[in-house]
Write an enzyme that holds these catalytic residues in place. Structure first.
Site, PDB file in Angstrom:
ATOM      1  N   TYR A 172      39.256  43.385  26.330  1.00 47.17           N
ATOM      2  CA  TYR A 172      38.807  43.683  27.699  1.00 47.17           C
ATOM      3  C   TYR A 172      39.308  45.045  28.169  1.00 47.17           C
ATOM      4  O   TYR A 172      40.519  45.282  28.203  1.00 47.17           O
ATOM      5  CB  TYR A 172      39.345  42.571  28.597  1.00 47.17           C
ATOM      6  CG  TYR A 172      38.879  42.549  30.034  1.00 47.17           C
ATOM      7  CD1 TYR A 172      37.604  42.951  30.398  1.00 47.17           C
ATOM      8  CD2 TYR A 172      39.725  42.062  31.030  1.00 47.17           C
ATOM      9  CE1 TYR A 172      37.191  42.888  31.722  1.00 47.17           C
ATOM     10  CE2 TYR A 172      39.322  41.991  32.349  1.00 47.17           C
ATOM     11  CZ  TYR A 172      38.044  42.408  32.696  1.00 47.17           C
ATOM     12  OH  TYR A 172      37.640  42.334  34.004  1.00 47.17           O
ATOM     13  N   CYS A 196      34.938  34.992  36.912  1.00 45.32           N
ATOM     14  CA  CYS A 196      35.906  34.163  37.627  1.00 45.32           C
ATOM     15  C   CYS A 196      35.139  33.069  38.354  1.00 45.32           C
ATOM     16  O   CYS A 196      33.947  33.217  38.637  1.00 45.32           O
ATOM     17  CB  CYS A 196      36.653  34.989  38.646  1.00 45.32           C
ATOM     18  SG  CYS A 196      37.333  36.476  37.929  1.00 45.32           S
ATOM     19  N   HIS A 233      36.495  46.923  34.551  1.00 49.16           N
ATOM     20  CA  HIS A 233      36.922  46.580  35.918  1.00 49.16           C
ATOM     21  C   HIS A 233      38.301  47.109  36.283  1.00 49.16           C
ATOM     22  O   HIS A 233      38.862  46.701  37.301  1.00 49.16           O
ATOM     23  CB  HIS A 233      36.909  45.046  36.121  1.00 49.16           C
ATOM     24  CG  HIS A 233      35.589  44.421  35.820  1.00 49.16           C
ATOM     25  ND1 HIS A 233      35.428  43.461  34.851  1.00 49.16           N
ATOM     26  CD2 HIS A 233      34.369  44.643  36.345  1.00 49.16           C
ATOM     27  CE1 HIS A 233      34.152  43.105  34.798  1.00 49.16           C
ATOM     28  NE2 HIS A 233      33.488  43.818  35.685  1.00 49.16           N
ATOM     29  N   ASP A 246      30.351  46.478  39.737  1.00 44.14           N
ATOM     30  CA  ASP A 246      29.666  45.662  38.730  1.00 44.14           C
ATOM     31  C   ASP A 246      28.852  44.552  39.411  1.00 44.14           C
ATOM     32  O   ASP A 246      27.729  44.264  39.015  1.00 44.14           O
ATOM     33  CB  ASP A 246      30.726  45.062  37.803  1.00 44.14           C
ATOM     34  CG  ASP A 246      30.121  44.412  36.573  1.00 44.14           C
ATOM     35  OD1 ASP A 246      28.965  44.705  36.252  1.00 44.14           O
ATOM     36  OD2 ASP A 246      30.822  43.604  35.935  1.00 44.14           O
TER      37      ASP A 246
END
Ligand code: ADP
Ligand code: SF4
Length: 685
Positions: free
Chosen positions: A170, A31, A173, A266
């Site tokens: 994906y 991001c 997370h 992470d």
């Protein structure tokens, strides 16, 4: 300069299905606070990374449907063909430098409150959405699952039209449906998508296989998966289902991108984890699959990277933050310029501004986010416009960066520092517990400045206005920093507090100067960033009884932005620091510190011999005003904390900006803006 042959291995190509990465450097999705809201800024930022040598340059997460709407967060979006042009712009920027463009289409499941779309959120089971919004996601039925698969596939096909080379499925997370379906604590289904592990990974398998069927002849298909959640038996564990999942899907994708969940695990800061902290969790993956593996670990050392490849831990070096701090990291290794690498300090300021839905900034790289809007390139800067000299007073992060950038422009630069140390607050703060990596802000700049014949540094030179003017410089930048105040003024207090004008009251500057502080001590944190927690930790380590009082309901509350708040609070508790939250300061006297409940107004006394005030700072700007009032011929500026006390990132940015703007007349709005386009089919209802 040629690179050492031992680094050649980092520049071997890697096949990712039908496409080939030119080397082993893989910028994983991250991001950036730009996304679809500031799309030109985003595209230029990605293009600069491709120019810097990353073989794969990825998007941030790209939400694929109105039921996955995380409006408020500044991410990517690919709901329809309307979204293709801005993503195509990023692909063009990446392709211009021979890199591969990767897209990460995402359905956020229960992470999507759908504030803009007003759709009912979708999830594996009935469950409230993340956070505390009064919204629940409903359990998806079979039609919803078919719809989701179609939306994902449509996004993959549109990604191909936009020009992407790789699609990432994906499941990391906890941010995407495919990953959320895997977890028994979320997935309570009784159909073929729930229960057994095979059932819980069905959705992930399906979207990977469907992407391969649709575009696998021309695009690489990556599986991004968190092998562990660091929450024990309640979550994914790399020795159990994490491993089994990779075994079951081993050869299905073209590449595995593996990490630990959630984001705060992470992207741990340097205060709480070292480079390579994920290796124990992910190093099994290569034994289970023949497909290439990429993983992250805030890697900045090329020798460490080589050993990771040689030891079979990974095939490609994944990076988000190191690629932000230095977009040219691969190029610098390739060209044998290791000492020029601007190493990430692991502070998560980049994450912070993404959370604040603003273009990301970086402590180490002042050009981050400014590539398009200001035209700032991380490695290029315009030459000086005139034969002029620059005096910079103060060698903190602002002064060091100003000297470096002005030196690169070719100005004659003098940097005068009062103390015997370079680095200012960075040198001082990096000696506090957990902050040693922050010293990289100083180290990078000092080394670079030492290589420049046109930058002269004077230590032990506390200048006053008359002396400064004697230098006869055309430009003077005052970078004299700021000092913490003792009087308690700040966010919660704007009037004098009884007892703070007496003995026994200290500030973080006193702690860093080695003042003798006797316990018990109360740290009063009305600042909410790291300093309150860090000095409490330091005083506790010195053997004092410490109580941290803060008006907010948790300690170091701004550190939610850097993904650290929960760790700071846990750390202070484990060290035995007493925490008193939701209390303001009412006074300090012989009995101790009087604190007042922020809600009820009720007072209580905390026993203390000393008081440490972490409230706000005052600029050290008297020299600036003396110079302005003296009216000499030099153009006088103030930069960094002397201009406005803020983050180290802000000080570095201010120093850089000063140097960039030398000899220019900046516009009143000093950057290009991205203005939302008005719809051509507007009509009143
Ligand atoms: P910033 O974060 O804005 O760079 P810092 O507080 O880190 O500010 O650094 C300010 C530096 O300026 C310190 O190293 C301090 O010793 C130095 N300094 C302060 N006053 C003077 C002065 N009059 N002459 C030279 N150096 C000064
Ligand atoms: Fe690294 Fe901090 Fe820059 Fe983020 S802001 S890339 S953590 S130096």
């Amino acid at each position: 300069m040629a690179r050492a042959p031992r680094y050649d291995i980092l520049f071997e190509p890697v096949k990712i299905g039908p496409v080939t990465a030119k080397n082993r450097f893989f910028q994983v999705p991250h991001c950036n606070g730009m996304g679809r809201t500031f799309p030109s800024s985003m595209a230029a930022m990605r293009g600069v990374k491709a120019e810097g040598g990353w073989a794969v340059v990825s998007t941030e997460q790209i939400d694929i449907h109105p039921t996955s709407d995380i409006t408020g967060a500044t991410e990517g979006r690919l709901w329809s063909d309307q979204d293709i042009p801005y993503l195509a712009r990023m692909c063009d920027a990446v392709h211009e430098h021979g890199a591969l463009a990767l897209i990460e289409p995402t359905h956020n499941g229960k992470f999507a409150p759908n504030n803009y779309s007003r759709e009912v959120p979708l999830f594996a089971s009935h469950m409230p959405v993340v956070g505390n919004a009064p919204v629940q996601a409903r359990a998806m039925d079979k039609q919803d699952i078919r719809d989701y698969r179609r939306w994902h596939l449509n996004a993959v096909k549109r990604a191909k039209k936009a020009g992407f080379d790789i699609v990432c499925c994906y499941a990391a997370h906890n941010l995407s449906l495919a990953g959320q379906f895997m977890l028994p604590r979320y997935n309570k289904r009784a159909d073929e998508y729930g229960g057994s592990l095979e059932n819980r990974i069905r959705l992930f398998r399906e979207i990977i296989e469907e992407a391969k069927d649709a575009v696998g002849d021309t695009m690489g298909v990556v599986a991004r998966f968190a092998v562990d959640e660091l929450r024990g038996a309640e979550g994914m564990e790399f020795e159990k289902e994490g491993r089994e999942i990779i075994e079951m899907l081993a050869e299905v994708p073209d590449l595995w991108d593996v990490n630990v969940a959630e984001w705060e695990n992470d992207s741990v800061t340097s205060r709480f984890a070292d480079e390579g902290f994920q290796e124990p969790f992910i190093s099994f993956v290569k034994q289970v699959t023949t497909k290439p593996v990429v993983a992250v670990g805030r890697y900045t050392s090329p020798d460490r990277m080589v050993s990771l490849i040689k030891n079979g831990v990974m095939d490609m070096i994944g990076a988000a933050r190191p690629s932000i701090a230095d977009p040219f990291l691969p190029k610098k290794i390739e060209e044998g310029r290791i000492e020029d690498i601007r190493e990430c300090i692991g502070c998560n300021i980049c994450v912070g501004w993404d959370h604040l839905q603003s273009p990301m900034r970086c402590t180490q790289n002042p050009t981050k986010g400014e590539e398009w809007r200001k035209g700032w390139h991380p490695e290029r800067i315009a030459p000086k416009t005139a034969d002029e000299s620059v005096l910079i007073i103060g060698a903190g992060p602002a002064g060091l960066e100003a000297a470096l950038a002005a030196g690169r422009r070719g100005y004659d630069v003098t940097l005068a520092e009062a103390s015997e140390d370079l680095g200012g607050r960075v040198a001082r703060e990096s000696r506090l517990p957990g902050l040693s990596a922050w010293g990289r802000v100083r180290d990078y700049r000092v080394y670079q400045i030492q290589q420049m014949a046109n930058v002269e540094v004077f230590l032990g030179s506390r200048l006053e206005a008359a002396q400064a003017m004697e230098f006869g410089a055309d430009h003077i930048a005052v970078a004299t920093g700021a000092r913490w105040r003792k009087d308690g003024y700040g966010r919660s207090h704007q009037f004098p507090i009884p007892g703070l004008d007496g003995a026994g009251v200290f500030t973080p500057d006193d702690v860093m100067d080695g003042a003798a502080i006797s316990g018990p001590v109360v740290v009063y944190d009305d600042d909410y960033y790291y300093m309150g927690g860090v000095v409490a930790e330091k005083l506790r380590a010195d053997g004092l009884d410490v109580t941290l009082v803060t008006p907010d309901s948790v300690v170091s509350s701004w550190m939610h932005q850097t993904l650290e708040q929960h760790r700071v609070q846990a750390q202070l508790m484990s060290l035995g620091v007493e925490l008193v939250t939701s209390h303001t300061l009412a006074g300090f006297g012989p009995d101790g510190v009087t604190v007042q409940c922020a809600y009820s107004g009720k007072e209580k006394v905390v026993s203390a011999a000393s008081m440490l005030m972490v409230t706000s700072r005052v600029p050290v700007d008297s020299l600036y005003y003396d110079l302005v009032n003296a009216g000499g011929s030099a153009a006088v500026s103030r930069i960094g904390d002397c201009h406005g006390p803020a983050t180290i990132a802000a000080a570095v940015y201010e120093g850089h900006r000063f140097a960039r703007e030398l000899g220019t007349t900046p516009d009143e709005i000093p950057y290009r803006r991205e203005i939302t386009e008005l719809s051509s089919d507007f009509a009143l209802p």
